[in-house]
Design a protein around this motif. Structure first.
Motif, short mmCIF file in Angstrom:
data_model
loop_
_atom_site.label_atom_id
_atom_site.label_comp_id
_atom_site.label_asym_id
_atom_site.label_seq_id
_atom_site.Cartn_x
_atom_site.Cartn_y
_atom_site.Cartn_z
N LEU A 35 1.44 4.65 2.95
CA LEU A 35 1.25 4.88 4.38
C LEU A 35 0.19 5.95 4.65
O LEU A 35 -0.21 6.15 5.79
N SER A 36 -0.23 6.65 3.61
CA SER A 36 -1.20 7.73 3.80
C SER A 36 -2.58 7.14 4.12
O SER A 36 -2.84 5.97 3.86
N PRO A 37 -3.46 7.96 4.71
CA PRO A 37 -4.81 7.46 5.05
C PRO A 37 -5.56 6.90 3.85
O PRO A 37 -6.39 6.02 4.00
N ARG A 38 -5.26 7.38 2.66
CA ARG A 38 -5.98 6.88 1.47
C ARG A 38 -5.78 5.39 1.27
O ARG A 38 -6.69 4.66 0.88
N TYR A 39 -4.55 4.91 1.47
CA TYR A 39 -4.26 3.48 1.25
C TYR A 39 -4.16 2.72 2.56
O TYR A 39 -4.43 1.53 2.60
N ASP A 40 -3.73 3.38 3.61
CA ASP A 40 -3.69 2.82 4.96
C ASP A 40 -3.10 1.40 4.97
O ASP A 40 -3.75 0.43 5.37
N LEU A 41 -1.87 1.32 4.52
CA LEU A 41 -1.18 0.02 4.36
C LEU A 41 -1.26 -0.86 5.60
O LEU A 41 -1.40 -2.08 5.51
N GLU A 42 -1.20 -0.24 6.78
CA GLU A 42 -1.12 -1.03 8.01
C GLU A 42 -2.42 -1.77 8.31
O GLU A 42 -2.41 -2.71 9.10
N GLN A 43 -3.52 -1.38 7.65
CA GLN A 43 -4.77 -2.13 7.89
C GLN A 43 -4.64 -3.56 7.38
O GLN A 43 -5.41 -4.43 7.75
N TYR A 44 -3.68 -3.80 6.47
CA TYR A 44 -3.47 -5.15 5.95
C TYR A 44 -2.41 -5.91 6.74
O TYR A 44 -2.02 -7.01 6.38
N GLY A 45 -1.93 -5.30 7.82
CA GLY A 45 -0.88 -5.94 8.62
C GLY A 45 0.48 -5.84 7.95
O GLY A 45 1.36 -6.67 8.17
N ILE A 46 0.63 -4.82 7.11
CA ILE A 46 1.91 -4.61 6.41
C ILE A 46 2.59 -3.39 7.01
O ILE A 46 1.98 -2.33 7.14
N TYR A 47 3.85 -3.55 7.38
CA TYR A 47 4.58 -2.47 8.03
C TYR A 47 5.85 -2.15 7.22
O TYR A 47 6.55 -3.06 6.79
N VAL A 48 6.11 -0.86 7.06
CA VAL A 48 7.28 -0.42 6.30
C VAL A 48 8.32 0.11 7.26
O VAL A 48 8.00 0.88 8.17
N HIS A 49 9.54 -0.33 7.12
CA HIS A 49 10.63 0.23 7.91
C HIS A 49 11.91 0.11 7.10
O HIS A 49 11.90 -0.37 5.97
N ASN A 50 13.01 0.54 7.67
CA ASN A 50 14.23 0.59 6.86
C ASN A 50 15.30 -0.40 7.33
O ASN A 50 16.47 -0.19 7.07
N PRO A 120 5.73 -3.06 -13.38
CA PRO A 120 6.17 -2.06 -14.35
C PRO A 120 5.48 -0.72 -14.13
O PRO A 120 4.42 -0.65 -13.50
N GLY A 121 6.08 0.32 -14.66
CA GLY A 121 5.50 1.66 -14.54
C GLY A 121 6.58 2.65 -14.19
O GLY A 121 7.63 2.27 -13.67
N CYS A 122 6.34 3.91 -14.50
CA CYS A 122 7.35 4.94 -14.21
C CYS A 122 6.67 6.20 -13.69
O CYS A 122 6.55 7.17 -14.41
N PRO A 123 6.32 6.18 -12.41
CA PRO A 123 6.36 5.05 -11.48
C PRO A 123 5.04 4.28 -11.52
O PRO A 123 4.04 4.80 -12.02
N PRO A 124 5.01 3.07 -10.95
CA PRO A 124 3.72 2.39 -10.79
C PRO A 124 2.88 3.11 -9.75
O PRO A 124 3.41 3.82 -8.90
N ARG A 125 1.56 2.92 -9.83
CA ARG A 125 0.68 3.58 -8.88
C ARG A 125 0.71 2.84 -7.54
O ARG A 125 0.97 1.63 -7.50
N PRO A 126 0.42 3.55 -6.45
CA PRO A 126 0.46 2.90 -5.14
C PRO A 126 -0.41 1.66 -5.06
O PRO A 126 -0.02 0.65 -4.45
N ASN A 127 -1.61 1.70 -5.70
CA ASN A 127 -2.48 0.53 -5.60
C ASN A 127 -1.88 -0.68 -6.31
O ASN A 127 -2.10 -1.83 -5.90
N GLU A 128 -1.07 -0.44 -7.35
CA GLU A 128 -0.40 -1.57 -8.03
C GLU A 128 0.68 -2.16 -7.13
O GLU A 128 0.90 -3.37 -7.11
N ILE A 129 1.38 -1.29 -6.40
CA ILE A 129 2.41 -1.78 -5.47
C ILE A 129 1.75 -2.56 -4.34
O ILE A 129 2.21 -3.65 -3.96
N LEU A 130 0.64 -2.02 -3.85
CA LEU A 130 -0.10 -2.71 -2.78
C LEU A 130 -0.56 -4.09 -3.23
O LEU A 130 -0.41 -5.08 -2.51
N GLU A 131 -1.10 -4.17 -4.45
CA GLU A 131 -1.59 -5.46 -4.96
C GLU A 131 -0.45 -6.47 -5.05
O GLU A 131 -0.63 -7.65 -4.75
#
Ligand code: SF4
Length: 149
Positions: A35-50, A120-131
């Motif tokens: 969600l940080s400006p570096r990855y800016d998840l919402e630019q892909y139309g992806i929204y995180v909520h609980n 996989p990863g401990c933890p995986p990097r944000p870009n891997e989660i995004l992909e």
């Protein structure tokens, strides 16, 4: 009126819910970093909520502790069809450091709910989660379109 607008917006967006099934929070931090400006998840139309009731994609973290065996299935069932679960990190895939003889974890998460992708990863990097989200997201949207016809 509001429901109609919501339907239009949701047609082409992906809603993601993070479900921590008993991890160290390391993977959750990496998910939230999206969600940080570096990855800016919402630019892909992806929204995180609980709220799993509005989720298209469930991001599963943690090694499925005893308490989470039933909760995971219950939360998965709450998400509307079609839904896609993704295992984030080694914990939901294998239990990682928590998987030892006599331990109290029940990984893999795929023993309890269908898992479409593993990161996989401990933890995986944000870009891997995004992909991974971008890989399964279009399928979630396509499945939703088919269900609505
Ligand atoms: S995979 Fe690693 S970082 Fe992620 S919850 Fe497990 S121990 Fe923590």
């Amino acid at each position: 009126m509001l429901d109609a607008i919501k339907d239009v917006v949701r047609k082409s967006s992906i809603h993601v819910c993070i479900v921590n099934c008993g991890g160290c929070n390391g993977c959750d931090v990496e998910c939230v970093a999206l969600l940080s400006p570096r990855y800016d998840l919402e630019q892909y139309g992806i929204y995180v909520h609980n709220n799993p009731r509005e989720a298209d994609v469930l991001l599963l973290t943690g090694a499925v502790t005893e308490q989470w065996k039933d909760n995971l299935k219950r939360i998965y069932d709450k998400a509307p069809e079609p839904k896609i679960a993704v295992a984030v990190g080694n914990c939901p895939i294998s239990g990682d450091v928590f998987a030892q003889e006599g331990g109290h974890v029940n990984a893999p998460a795929s023993n309890f709910v269908p898992v479409a992708a593993e990161i996989p990863g401990c933890p995986p990097r944000p870009n891997e989660i995004l992909e991974a989200i971008l890989a399964v997201g279009p399928q979630a949207i396509a499945d939703r379109g088919r269900e609505q016809k």
